[in-house]
Write an enzyme that holds these catalytic residues in place. Structure first.
Site, PDB file in Angstrom:
ATOM      1  N   LYS A 129       0.845  -1.201   0.000  1.00 39.12           N
ATOM      2  CA  LYS A 129       0.000   0.000   0.000  1.00 39.12           C
ATOM      3  C   LYS A 129       0.880   1.250   0.000  1.00 39.12           C
ATOM      4  O   LYS A 129       1.478   1.599   1.020  1.00 39.12           O
ATOM      5  CB  LYS A 129      -0.921   0.054   1.230  1.00 39.12           C
ATOM      6  CG  LYS A 129      -2.041   1.078   0.992  1.00 39.12           C
ATOM      7  CD  LYS A 129      -2.606   1.681   2.258  1.00 39.12           C
ATOM      8  CE  LYS A 129      -1.874   2.902   2.756  1.00 39.12           C
ATOM      9  NZ  LYS A 129      -1.926   4.087   1.892  1.00 39.12           N
ATOM     10  N   GLY A 137       7.029   5.325   8.068  1.00 39.38           N
ATOM     11  CA  GLY A 137       6.261   6.560   8.158  1.00 39.38           C
ATOM     12  C   GLY A 137       6.449   7.201   9.522  1.00 39.38           C
ATOM     13  O   GLY A 137       7.507   7.062  10.144  1.00 39.38           O
ATOM     14  N   THR A 154       6.088   8.237  13.501  1.00 39.37           N
ATOM     15  CA  THR A 154       6.086   7.487  14.757  1.00 39.37           C
ATOM     16  C   THR A 154       4.653   7.358  15.284  1.00 39.37           C
ATOM     17  O   THR A 154       4.270   6.319  15.821  1.00 39.37           O
ATOM     18  CB  THR A 154       7.026   8.174  15.765  1.00 39.37           C
ATOM     19  OG1 THR A 154       8.353   8.105  15.223  1.00 39.37           O
ATOM     20  CG2 THR A 154       7.020   7.508  17.121  1.00 39.37           C
ATOM     21  N   GLY A 200       3.058   4.665  13.421  1.00 46.54           N
ATOM     22  CA  GLY A 200       3.716   3.428  13.846  1.00 46.54           C
ATOM     23  C   GLY A 200       3.082   2.869  15.108  1.00 46.54           C
ATOM     24  O   GLY A 200       2.849   1.661  15.234  1.00 46.54           O
ATOM     25  N   GLU A 202       9.789   1.458  10.529  1.00 47.42           N
ATOM     26  CA  GLU A 202      10.882   2.406  10.228  1.00 47.42           C
ATOM     27  C   GLU A 202      10.248   3.784  10.367  1.00 47.42           C
ATOM     28  O   GLU A 202       9.451   4.187   9.541  1.00 47.42           O
ATOM     29  CB  GLU A 202      11.401   2.130   8.815  1.00 47.42           C
ATOM     30  CG  GLU A 202      12.816   2.634   8.620  1.00 47.42           C
ATOM     31  CD  GLU A 202      12.831   4.028   8.052  1.00 47.42           C
ATOM     32  OE1 GLU A 202      12.902   4.986   8.875  1.00 47.42           O
ATOM     33  OE2 GLU A 202      12.768   4.163   6.834  1.00 47.42           O
ATOM     34  N   CYS A 243      13.645  10.582   6.215  1.00 49.69           N
ATOM     35  CA  CYS A 243      13.636  10.138   7.617  1.00 49.69           C
ATOM     36  C   CYS A 243      14.990  10.373   8.283  1.00 49.69           C
ATOM     37  O   CYS A 243      15.042  10.639   9.478  1.00 49.69           O
ATOM     38  CB  CYS A 243      13.190   8.690   7.724  1.00 49.69           C
ATOM     39  SG  CYS A 243      14.062   7.612   6.607  1.00 49.69           S
TER      40      CYS A 243
HETATM   41  P1  TAP Z   1       2.002   8.519   7.924  1.00 47.03           P
HETATM   42  O1  TAP Z   1       0.628   8.806   8.405  1.00 47.03           O
HETATM   43  O2  TAP Z   1       2.907   7.850   8.856  1.00 47.03           O
HETATM   44  O3  TAP Z   1       1.832   7.671   6.554  1.00 47.03           O
HETATM   45  C1  TAP Z   1       2.722   6.671   6.083  1.00 47.03           C
HETATM   46  C2  TAP Z   1       1.920   5.535   5.425  1.00 47.03           C
HETATM   47  O4  TAP Z   1       1.058   4.933   6.402  1.00 47.03           O
HETATM   48  C3  TAP Z   1       0.987   6.006   4.305  1.00 47.03           C
HETATM   49  O5  TAP Z   1       0.881   4.967   3.333  1.00 47.03           O
HETATM   50  C4  TAP Z   1      -0.326   6.183   5.037  1.00 47.03           C
HETATM   51  O6  TAP Z   1      -1.447   6.152   4.187  1.00 47.03           O
HETATM   52  C5  TAP Z   1      -0.289   4.993   5.967  1.00 47.03           C
HETATM   53  N1  TAP Z   1      -1.134   5.115   7.161  1.00 47.03           N
HETATM   54  C6  TAP Z   1      -1.591   6.236   7.767  1.00 47.03           C
HETATM   55  N2  TAP Z   1      -2.342   5.920   8.857  1.00 47.03           N
HETATM   56  C7  TAP Z   1      -2.362   4.569   8.927  1.00 47.03           C
HETATM   57  C8  TAP Z   1      -2.959   3.644   9.826  1.00 47.03           C
HETATM   58  N3  TAP Z   1      -3.674   4.032  10.871  1.00 47.03           N
HETATM   59  N4  TAP Z   1      -2.778   2.322   9.609  1.00 47.03           N
HETATM   60  C9  TAP Z   1      -2.047   1.895   8.563  1.00 47.03           C
HETATM   61  N5  TAP Z   1      -1.457   2.718   7.673  1.00 47.03           N
HETATM   62  C10 TAP Z   1      -1.601   4.047   7.854  1.00 47.03           C
HETATM   63  O7  TAP Z   1       2.679   9.800   7.420  1.00 47.03           O
HETATM   64  P2  TAP Z   1       1.965  11.107   6.838  1.00 47.03           P
HETATM   65  O8  TAP Z   1       0.656  11.414   7.502  1.00 47.03           O
HETATM   66  O9  TAP Z   1       1.907  10.983   5.387  1.00 47.03           O
HETATM   67  O10 TAP Z   1       3.000  12.174   7.307  1.00 47.03           O
HETATM   68  C11 TAP Z   1       2.913  12.701   8.619  1.00 47.03           C
HETATM   69  C12 TAP Z   1       4.274  12.910   9.201  1.00 47.03           C
HETATM   70  O11 TAP Z   1       4.944  11.656   9.258  1.00 47.03           O
HETATM   71  C13 TAP Z   1       5.212  13.754   8.374  1.00 47.03           C
HETATM   72  O12 TAP Z   1       5.029  15.098   8.580  1.00 47.03           O
HETATM   73  C14 TAP Z   1       6.538  13.260   8.860  1.00 47.03           C
HETATM   74  O13 TAP Z   1       6.896  13.877  10.058  1.00 47.03           O
HETATM   75  C15 TAP Z   1       6.311  11.827   9.117  1.00 47.03           C
HETATM   76  N6  TAP Z   1       6.769  10.952   8.036  1.00 47.03           N
HETATM   77  C16 TAP Z   1       7.878  10.249   8.278  1.00 47.03           C
HETATM   78  C17 TAP Z   1       8.350   9.410   7.305  1.00 47.03           C
HETATM   79  C18 TAP Z   1       9.574   8.636   7.577  1.00 47.03           C
HETATM   80  S1  TAP Z   1      10.279   7.870   6.350  1.00 47.03           S
HETATM   81  N7  TAP Z   1      10.081   8.554   8.753  1.00 47.03           N
HETATM   82  C19 TAP Z   1       7.707   9.277   6.075  1.00 47.03           C
HETATM   83  C20 TAP Z   1       6.531  10.002   5.869  1.00 47.03           C
HETATM   84  C21 TAP Z   1       6.079  10.831   6.872  1.00 47.03           C
HETATM   85  P3  TAP Z   1      -2.031   7.484   3.487  1.00 47.03           P
HETATM   86  O14 TAP Z   1      -0.963   8.507   3.503  1.00 47.03           O
HETATM   87  O15 TAP Z   1      -2.377   7.030   2.126  1.00 47.03           O
HETATM   88  O16 TAP Z   1      -3.220   7.899   4.274  1.00 47.03           O
END
Ligand code: TAP
Length: 496
Positions: free
Chosen positions: A193, A246, A248, A251, A268, A302
């Site tokens: 996904k 994604g 924390t 996570g 991660e 990240c």
């Molecule tokens: P996340 O919410 O962590 O999204 C990462 C992935 O998880 C996306 O595919 C997302 O889907 C999915 N996801 C979201 N909620 C979920 C849940 N309850 N159960 C299962 N999967 C779920 O990140 P974001 O909202 O896009 O970004 C928010 C913050 O996260 C950023 O500002 C940043 O600080 C951090 N972030 C960190 C990383 C790394 S690599 N450390 C990467 C991205 C973001 P959808 O996005 O399609 O809803």
């Protein structure tokens, strides 16, 4: 910012829209739901993607379960599976320009970066794990508890089963490859996904996996939201493992959802990685490295080096050097530009952190404002000096081009400097800049982080395990370590 001209192949792909891959078939969502895909560099709609309904997620899980239980993939020899993985890598390389263009449009990364870095790196990831298929081994053991009888004892590495692979938007192709390649090498059936914002390279990857010969149901792709498809995958009892990259916060949600059937979890997560510059460092290299560490991909990385710890005597020189580089970066998607943030919403959240930093009393040395350029979500590269370790901008993952710089005394021991670096709930990465080999390795040993670079920052490699200490995650990606996390270990005790 004018949008780069599109190739005909990419144009027609975008027109068709992005579909779900379930049991070897491409399909729309069962309720017809779709969402727009936006180019963050222009704010323009690129096309649309299906949004998986509950019924689609259920079908994808069933397909993965069925293919795994029927041995559709594990029934092939390891060498046959290795050939399929190698072919995926080759196909990616054959379609390099197209995939690079898709990834660039979807994420706002430069074509130089996607063509020269991300796509070849993702292709190599499949080749790296192709080699592992024939090298997954058990061991023989000797029993001591029953002295008078003979036994043959061995261990087997078996695939963990159905793996849900949940990927963020900041590196869609590479992060998908980091999960899919080892999961397939281990023999798992997968449901991938991507983030809703960035599906383009993932659907192309799915097509190439099918073309390479991955059997039906072994690679499924669900497009849709995290709170929908993602949360269902994390909670479903038919899924044996979830690997997530994604935030924390998410996570933690995944961990709690996964507790129902105690599925195996790899996380991660976020970081607040320190870049530590000692007074004896090659300052030109350190300044360039520190700027790269925070401004590359507009800080949406990240392992972004978002805390800059510098020896007092060279602090001003290093901070000024980074400020100078920041000021020279133009908004855009060219090689020497600073790219956009992924969305207007995300840019607003980064701007709010900048306001917090100013409110906390840190000195804004440069940047801090949104940039209106061609409708994209650009932001000036931003440097804060005089940051105190207790400030929120020194502690929270901002995930944007925002650097928090602070000095340390020149005579501080490596362990004291490491203690400053460790003053964080995260522990993903760090870099140490010095020409003194003993200082470098003493600092490395004392820093609590999953990867530490010396005189460089952010260099990944398939062979090098990658993951976090503390709230930066569980488990490791890359290397044999990642592969093993898609396996179960079975011990066999046979009385002869
Ligand atoms: P996340 O919410 O962590 O999204 C990462 C992935 O998880 C996306 O595919 C997302 O889907 C999915 N996801 C979201 N909620 C979920 C849940 N309850 N159960 C299962 N999967 C779920 O990140 P974001 O909202 O896009 O970004 C928010 C913050 O996260 C950023 O500002 C940043 O600080 C951090 N972030 C960190 C990383 C790394 S690599 N450390 C990467 C991205 C973001 P959808 O996005 O399609 O809803």
């Amino acid at each position: 910012m004018a949008e780069a001209s599109r190739s005909a192949t990419v144009g027609s792909r975008l027109e068709r829209g992005q579909q779900l891959l379930i049991d070897g078939q491409w399909c729309e969502a069962s309720d017809g739901a779709r969402c727009d895909i936006i180019n963050p560099a222009s704010g323009q709609v690129l096309g649309h993607a299906a949004v998986a309904a509950e019924a689609d997620t259920d079908r994808a899980i069933q397909a993965a379960r069925r293919s795994f239980d029927a041995g559709a993939w594990t029934g092939l020899t390891p060498a046959q599976r290795g050939k399929v993985l190698w072919t995926i890598g080759d196909l990616m390389e054959q379609h390099l320009d197209e995939i690079a263009e898709l990834e660039s449009l979807d994420t706002g990364k430069s074509l130089d970066a996607t063509r020269g870095g991300e796509v070849p790196f993702a292709a190599d990831c499949f080749r790296y794990y192709a080699g592992w298929c024939t090298k997954i081994e058990g061991a023989t053991k000797t029993l001591s508890t029953v002295p008078d009888q003979q036994f043959h004892i061995y261990t087997r590495r078996e695939p963990v089963g159905v793996a849900a692979l949940i990927v963020p938007w900041n590196g869609p192709l590479v992060q998908a490859a980091w999960k899919l390649a080892p999961a397939l090498a281990a023999g798992c059936s997968c449901i991938l996904k991507p983030a809703q914002q960035t599906p383009l390279s993932t659907t192309r990857l799915g097509e190439l996996a099918v073309e390479a010969g991955v059997p039906d149901g072994v690679v499924n792709i669900l497009l849709g939201s995290g709170s929908g498809a993602g949360a269902t995958l994390a909670a479903d009892y038919r899924v044996d493992k979830v690997s997530f990259t994604g935030s924390t916060r998410t996570g933690r949600e995944i961990l709690s959802a996964a507790s129902g059937n105690l599925k195996k979890v790899t996380l991660e997560l976020g970081g607040k990685s320190p870049v530590i510059v000692f007074a004896d460092a090659d300052l030109e290299a350190a300044i360039e490295g520190a700027a790269q560490a925070i401004f590359s991909n507009a800080g949406q990385v990240c392992v972004a080096g978002s805390r800059l710890l510098v020896a007092q005597s060279v602090y001003e020189q290093v901070v000024s050097g980074v400020v100078e580089i920041a000021r020279a970066l133009e908004p855009g998607t060219g090689g020497h530009c600073i790219g956009p943030l992924i969305s207007a919403e995300h840019r607003d959240s980064v701007l709010a952190w900048i306001e917090t930093g100013q409110g906390e009393g840190a000195t804004l040395r440069t940047g801090g404002r949104a940039v209106e350029a061609g409708g994209g979500y650009f932001l000036e590269p931003t440097v804060f000096a005089d940051v105190e370790p207790g400030m929120q901008i020194a502690r929270e993952e901002i995930f944007g081009p925002v650097l928090a710089a602070m000095p340390f005394p020149d005579d501080a021991a490596p362990e004291e400097v490491a203690a400053l670096a460790n003053d964080s709930e995260y522990g993903l990465a760090a870099s140490v800049w010095t020409q003194d080999i003993s200082r470098a390795h003493r600092t490395v040993a004392a820093v609590r982080a999953g990867i530490v670079w010396i005189n460089c920052h952010g260099i990944p490699d398939m062979a090098v395990p990658f993951g976090g200490y503390r709230q930066s995650g569980w488990g490791r990606e890359n290397g044999m370590e990642s592969l093993l996390q898609y396996t179960e270990l079975k011990s066999v005790v046979a009385r002869l």
